[in-house]
Design a protein around this motif. Structure first.
Motif, PDB file in Angstrom:
ATOM      1  N   ASP A  67     -52.910 -52.562  15.474  1.00  0.00           N
ATOM      2  CA  ASP A  67     -54.275 -52.149  15.146  1.00  0.00           C
ATOM      3  C   ASP A  67     -54.289 -50.918  14.249  1.00  0.00           C
ATOM      4  OD1 ASP A  67     -55.195 -54.189  16.712  1.00  0.00           O
ATOM      5  OD2 ASP A  67     -55.689 -52.927  18.444  1.00  0.00           O
ATOM      6  N   LYS A  68     -53.349 -49.999  14.496  1.00  0.00           N
ATOM      7  CA  LYS A  68     -53.318 -48.752  13.711  1.00  0.00           C
ATOM      8  C   LYS A  68     -51.962 -48.486  13.065  1.00  0.00           C
ATOM      9  CE  LYS A  68     -57.052 -46.569  16.301  1.00  0.00           C
ATOM     10  NZ  LYS A  68     -57.477 -45.508  17.236  1.00  0.00           N
ATOM     11  N   VAL A  69     -50.922 -49.121  13.595  1.00  0.00           N
ATOM     12  CA  VAL A  69     -49.566 -48.962  13.042  1.00  0.00           C
ATOM     13  C   VAL A  69     -49.157 -50.309  12.457  1.00  0.00           C
ATOM     14  CG1 VAL A  69     -47.185 -48.274  13.527  1.00  0.00           C
ATOM     15  CG2 VAL A  69     -49.056 -47.276  14.874  1.00  0.00           C
ATOM     16  N   VAL A  70     -49.154 -50.420  11.131  1.00  0.00           N
ATOM     17  CA  VAL A  70     -48.871 -51.729  10.524  1.00  0.00           C
ATOM     18  C   VAL A  70     -47.377 -51.985  10.363  1.00  0.00           C
ATOM     19  CG1 VAL A  70     -51.100 -51.995   9.376  1.00  0.00           C
ATOM     20  CG2 VAL A  70     -49.229 -50.847   8.166  1.00  0.00           C
ATOM     21  N   GLY A  71     -46.580 -50.907  10.326  1.00  0.00           N
ATOM     22  CA  GLY A  71     -45.146 -51.081  10.142  1.00  0.00           C
ATOM     23  C   GLY A  71     -44.376 -49.940  10.773  1.00  0.00           C
ATOM     24  N   ALA A  72     -43.078 -50.144  10.945  1.00  0.00           N
ATOM     25  CA  ALA A  72     -42.193 -49.087  11.450  1.00  0.00           C
ATOM     26  C   ALA A  72     -40.849 -49.203  10.754  1.00  0.00           C
ATOM     27  CB  ALA A  72     -42.021 -49.195  12.958  1.00  0.00           C
ATOM     28  N   ILE A  73     -40.319 -48.059  10.311  1.00  0.00           N
ATOM     29  CA  ILE A  73     -39.008 -48.026   9.663  1.00  0.00           C
ATOM     30  C   ILE A  73     -37.972 -47.642  10.717  1.00  0.00           C
ATOM     31  CG2 ILE A  73     -37.618 -47.029   7.806  1.00  0.00           C
ATOM     32  CD1 ILE A  73     -40.355 -46.262   6.463  1.00  0.00           C
ATOM     33  N   LEU A  74     -36.994 -48.503  10.887  1.00  0.00           N
ATOM     34  CA  LEU A  74     -35.982 -48.310  11.917  1.00  0.00           C
ATOM     35  C   LEU A  74     -34.666 -47.834  11.296  1.00  0.00           C
ATOM     36  CD1 LEU A  74     -36.527 -51.648  13.906  1.00  0.00           C
ATOM     37  CD2 LEU A  74     -37.703 -49.456  14.221  1.00  0.00           C
ATOM     38  N   PHE A  75     -33.913 -47.070  12.066  1.00  0.00           N
ATOM     39  CA  PHE A  75     -32.557 -46.674  11.732  1.00  0.00           C
ATOM     40  C   PHE A  75     -31.643 -47.851  12.103  1.00  0.00           C
ATOM     41  CE2 PHE A  75     -28.805 -43.949  13.245  1.00  0.00           C
ATOM     42  CZ  PHE A  75     -28.300 -43.782  11.969  1.00  0.00           C
ATOM     43  N   GLU A  76     -30.517 -47.973  11.415  1.00  0.00           N
ATOM     44  CA  GLU A  76     -29.622 -49.113  11.645  1.00  0.00           C
ATOM     45  C   GLU A  76     -29.246 -49.274  13.122  1.00  0.00           C
ATOM     46  OE1 GLU A  76     -25.180 -50.549  10.206  1.00  0.00           O
ATOM     47  OE2 GLU A  76     -26.245 -49.050   9.007  1.00  0.00           O
ATOM     48  N   ARG A  77     -28.966 -48.157  13.782  1.00  0.00           N
ATOM     49  CA  ARG A  77     -28.561 -48.245  15.192  1.00  0.00           C
ATOM     50  C   ARG A  77     -29.734 -48.662  16.076  1.00  0.00           C
ATOM     51  NH1 ARG A  77     -23.493 -44.518  15.962  1.00  0.00           N
ATOM     52  NH2 ARG A  77     -23.796 -44.987  18.166  1.00  0.00           N
ATOM     53  N   THR A  78     -30.953 -48.363  15.633  1.00  0.00           N
ATOM     54  CA  THR A  78     -32.123 -48.824  16.391  1.00  0.00           C
ATOM     55  C   THR A  78     -32.243 -50.340  16.264  1.00  0.00           C
ATOM     56  OG1 THR A  78     -33.214 -46.733  15.869  1.00  0.00           O
ATOM     57  CG2 THR A  78     -34.599 -48.486  16.764  1.00  0.00           C
ATOM     58  N   ASP A  80     -29.907 -52.384  15.861  1.00  0.00           N
ATOM     59  CA  ASP A  80     -28.832 -52.987  16.660  1.00  0.00           C
ATOM     60  C   ASP A  80     -29.073 -52.870  18.165  1.00  0.00           C
ATOM     61  OD1 ASP A  80     -27.494 -53.689  14.349  1.00  0.00           O
ATOM     62  OD2 ASP A  80     -26.233 -51.896  14.334  1.00  0.00           O
ATOM     63  N   GLY A  81     -30.046 -52.022  18.541  1.00  0.00           N
ATOM     64  CA  GLY A  81     -30.331 -51.796  19.954  1.00  0.00           C
ATOM     65  C   GLY A  81     -31.467 -52.667  20.470  1.00  0.00           C
ATOM     66  N   GLU A  82     -31.846 -52.404  21.704  1.00  0.00           N
ATOM     67  CA  GLU A  82     -32.926 -53.165  22.343  1.00  0.00           C
ATOM     68  C   GLU A  82     -34.022 -52.227  22.825  1.00  0.00           C
ATOM     69  OE1 GLU A  82     -31.109 -55.408  25.500  1.00  0.00           O
ATOM     70  OE2 GLU A  82     -30.431 -56.992  24.129  1.00  0.00           O
ATOM     71  N   ILE A  83     -35.225 -52.767  22.926  1.00  0.00           N
ATOM     72  CA  ILE A  83     -36.349 -52.072  23.543  1.00  0.00           C
ATOM     73  C   ILE A  83     -36.873 -52.986  24.634  1.00  0.00           C
ATOM     74  CG2 ILE A  83     -38.663 -51.107  23.200  1.00  0.00           C
ATOM     75  CD1 ILE A  83     -37.861 -50.564  20.268  1.00  0.00           C
ATOM     76  N   ASP A  84     -36.876 -52.475  25.833  1.00  0.00           N
ATOM     77  CA  ASP A  84     -37.334 -53.274  26.984  1.00  0.00           C
ATOM     78  C   ASP A  84     -36.570 -54.604  27.075  1.00  0.00           C
ATOM     79  OD1 ASP A  84     -38.865 -53.513  29.266  1.00  0.00           O
ATOM     80  OD2 ASP A  84     -40.583 -54.430  28.256  1.00  0.00           O
ATOM     81  N   ILE A  86     -35.250 -56.391  24.731  1.00  0.00           N
ATOM     82  CA  ILE A  86     -35.462 -57.303  23.595  1.00  0.00           C
ATOM     83  C   ILE A  86     -34.927 -56.617  22.335  1.00  0.00           C
ATOM     84  CG2 ILE A  86     -37.245 -58.458  22.197  1.00  0.00           C
ATOM     85  CD1 ILE A  86     -39.010 -58.408  24.750  1.00  0.00           C
ATOM     86  N   PRO A  87     -34.234 -57.338  21.424  1.00  0.00           N
ATOM     87  CA  PRO A  87     -33.795 -56.704  20.175  1.00  0.00           C
ATOM     88  C   PRO A  87     -34.947 -55.947  19.505  1.00  0.00           C
ATOM     89  CG  PRO A  87     -32.864 -58.900  20.338  1.00  0.00           C
ATOM     90  CD  PRO A  87     -33.822 -58.760  21.499  1.00  0.00           C
ATOM     91  N   ALA A  88     -34.648 -54.745  19.012  1.00  0.00           N
ATOM     92  CA  ALA A  88     -35.703 -53.792  18.614  1.00  0.00           C
ATOM     93  C   ALA A  88     -36.695 -54.355  17.589  1.00  0.00           C
ATOM     94  CB  ALA A  88     -35.066 -52.517  18.085  1.00  0.00           C
ATOM     95  N   ALA A  89     -36.191 -54.983  16.515  1.00  0.00           N
ATOM     96  CA  ALA A  89     -37.102 -55.490  15.467  1.00  0.00           C
ATOM     97  C   ALA A  89     -37.991 -56.609  16.013  1.00  0.00           C
ATOM     98  CB  ALA A  89     -36.305 -55.985  14.267  1.00  0.00           C
ATOM     99  N   GLN A  90     -37.395 -57.448  16.826  1.00  0.00           N
ATOM    100  CA  GLN A  90     -38.141 -58.551  17.452  1.00  0.00           C
ATOM    101  C   GLN A  90     -39.219 -57.980  18.389  1.00  0.00           C
ATOM    102  OE1 GLN A  90     -35.466 -61.304  19.417  1.00  0.00           O
ATOM    103  NE2 GLN A  90     -37.141 -62.237  20.584  1.00  0.00           N
ATOM    104  N   TYR A  91     -38.847 -56.931  19.128  1.00  0.00           N
ATOM    105  CA  TYR A  91     -39.799 -56.322  20.067  1.00  0.00           C
ATOM    106  C   TYR A  91     -41.009 -55.767  19.323  1.00  0.00           C
ATOM    107  CZ  TYR A  91     -41.916 -53.204  23.497  1.00  0.00           C
ATOM    108  OH  TYR A  91     -42.821 -52.594  24.334  1.00  0.00           O
ATOM    109  N   ASP A 129     -27.887 -58.943   5.219  1.00  0.00           N
ATOM    110  CA  ASP A 129     -27.719 -60.198   5.967  1.00  0.00           C
ATOM    111  C   ASP A 129     -27.997 -59.974   7.456  1.00  0.00           C
ATOM    112  OD1 ASP A 129     -27.081 -61.641   3.697  1.00  0.00           O
ATOM    113  OD2 ASP A 129     -24.905 -61.440   3.966  1.00  0.00           O
ATOM    114  N   ARG A 130     -27.499 -58.859   7.986  1.00  0.00           N
ATOM    115  CA  ARG A 130     -27.745 -58.516   9.398  1.00  0.00           C
ATOM    116  C   ARG A 130     -29.227 -58.262   9.631  1.00  0.00           C
ATOM    117  NH1 ARG A 130     -24.686 -53.525  10.194  1.00  0.00           N
ATOM    118  NH2 ARG A 130     -25.888 -53.429  12.113  1.00  0.00           N
ATOM    119  N   ALA A 131     -29.869 -57.606   8.656  1.00  0.00           N
ATOM    120  CA  ALA A 131     -31.298 -57.315   8.767  1.00  0.00           C
ATOM    121  C   ALA A 131     -32.106 -58.609   8.815  1.00  0.00           C
ATOM    122  CB  ALA A 131     -31.753 -56.445   7.588  1.00  0.00           C
ATOM    123  N   ASN A 132     -31.762 -59.532   7.954  1.00  0.00           N
ATOM    124  CA  ASN A 132     -32.443 -60.832   7.950  1.00  0.00           C
ATOM    125  C   ASN A 132     -32.273 -61.543   9.290  1.00  0.00           C
ATOM    126  OD1 ASN A 132     -33.901 -61.528   5.524  1.00  0.00           O
ATOM    127  ND2 ASN A 132     -31.967 -61.425   4.412  1.00  0.00           N
TER     128      ASN A 132
END
Length: 297
Positions: A67-78, A80-84, A86-91, A129-132
């Motif tokens: 609603d207010k945050v349309v995007g987020a820029i992640l660090f490579e290690r983020t 590669d990590g998980e949030i709750d 779930i893989p971070a980008a997917q989460y 490739d990993r990002a994709n």
């Protein structure tokens, strides 16, 4: 591009892009501002674990959503990590409706001709490739401009566009970030050079290609309006560059069509010692202020 729903969300820009991508050099400072001193962790692994916990806490807060945050820029290690669990980008996309980007640069070269170019990125194709594979939508890369040196500015912007083409070729959306140092005496003159160098590169870009731009908040309001309106620019976002959140929001509101991509100004006031309710209240207030400034123009 990888996802038309994500492109649409960014293009409409009713919100801002959170920069959660502090890297090795800036992590201790980010943690210190968050109330975690350097004696609280041993070595890089523990340090990165703590900054990941801070980012995960932000991503899981109720106000952190599309609603207010349309995007987020992640660090490579983020990424590669998980949030709750779930893989971070997917989460952040599936659970929060926030489009994931990845910081891909490897730091800066020494200053020459008033600018710092990006260090070589020999492993960039592998990282893309990993990002994709991880579900990342786009990338961000930063270089620095600290003088109104036409030769330096041109070289800096040219390098950004050269790497951007490599990123586009992998199906990702590049955010080009030639950051102008906000403390320099000739900032306005430098920003004229930056605008003109970017326009020249855009003119040389194939008509079917699009990029994004991340630029320092300009001295003159609507300095970058020609870039905001350019058909090959999906969005222009602003970095806070050391301004306080209040200053950054005030400057951003003067620039039509630009939205925020703040890092330090986003996390200002957050603390590891806060309860969940306190933390969520502070981040909600921060997100709302940056959002209001982003849509003001």
């Amino acid at each position: 591009m990888s996802n038309s729903a994500q492109t649409d969300l960014i293009a409409k820009g009713q919100g801002f892009i959170a920069a959660l991508d502090q890297s090795g050099g800036s992590t201790p400072k980010a943690l210190r501002l968050y109330g975690v001193e350097e004696d609280a962790y041993n070595g890089d692994e523990e340090m990165f674990g703590m900054i990941h916990a801070m980012r995960a806490r932000i991503a899981q807060s109720p106000a952190f959503n599309g609603d207010k945050v349309v995007g987020a820029i992640l660090f490579e290690r983020t990424m590669d990590g998980e949030i709750d669990g779930i893989p971070a980008a997917q989460y952040i996309w599936e659970k929060r409706g926030v489009v994931p980007f990845l910081k891909v640069d490897k730091g800066l070269e020494a200053e020459e001709n008033g600018v710092q170019l990006m260090k070589p990125m020999p492993d960039l194709d592998d990282l893309l490739d990993r990002a994709n594979a991880a579900g990342i939508y786009g990338t961000k890369m930063r270089s620095v401009i600290s003088a109104a040196n036409a030769e330096g500015v041109k070289a800096n912007v040219a390098q950004q566009f050269e790497v951007a083409k490599q990123i586009i070729a992998k199906g990702l959306m590049p955010i080009i970030e030639p950051e102008v140092t906000i403390t320099i005496a000739d900032k306005a003159e430098t920003e004229d050079l930056v605008r003109d160098a970017i326009l020249a590169e855009l003119d040389a870009l194939d008509d079917n290609l699009q990029i994004m731009l991340k630029l320092s908040l300009p001295t003159n309001a609507n300095q970058y309006k020609a870039l905001v309106d350019h058909p090959q620019v999906l969005k222009v976002v602003a970095l806070s560059g050391g301004y306080s959140r209040e200053e950054a929001n005030g400057l951003l509101a003067q620039n039509t069509g630009m939205i925020a991509s703040f890092s330090r100004a986003l996390t200002e006031g957050l603390s590891a010692q806060q309860t969940e309710d306190e933390f969520n209240a502070v981040i909600a207030d921060s997100i709302d202020g940056i959002y209001q400034a982003s849509i003001a123009g």
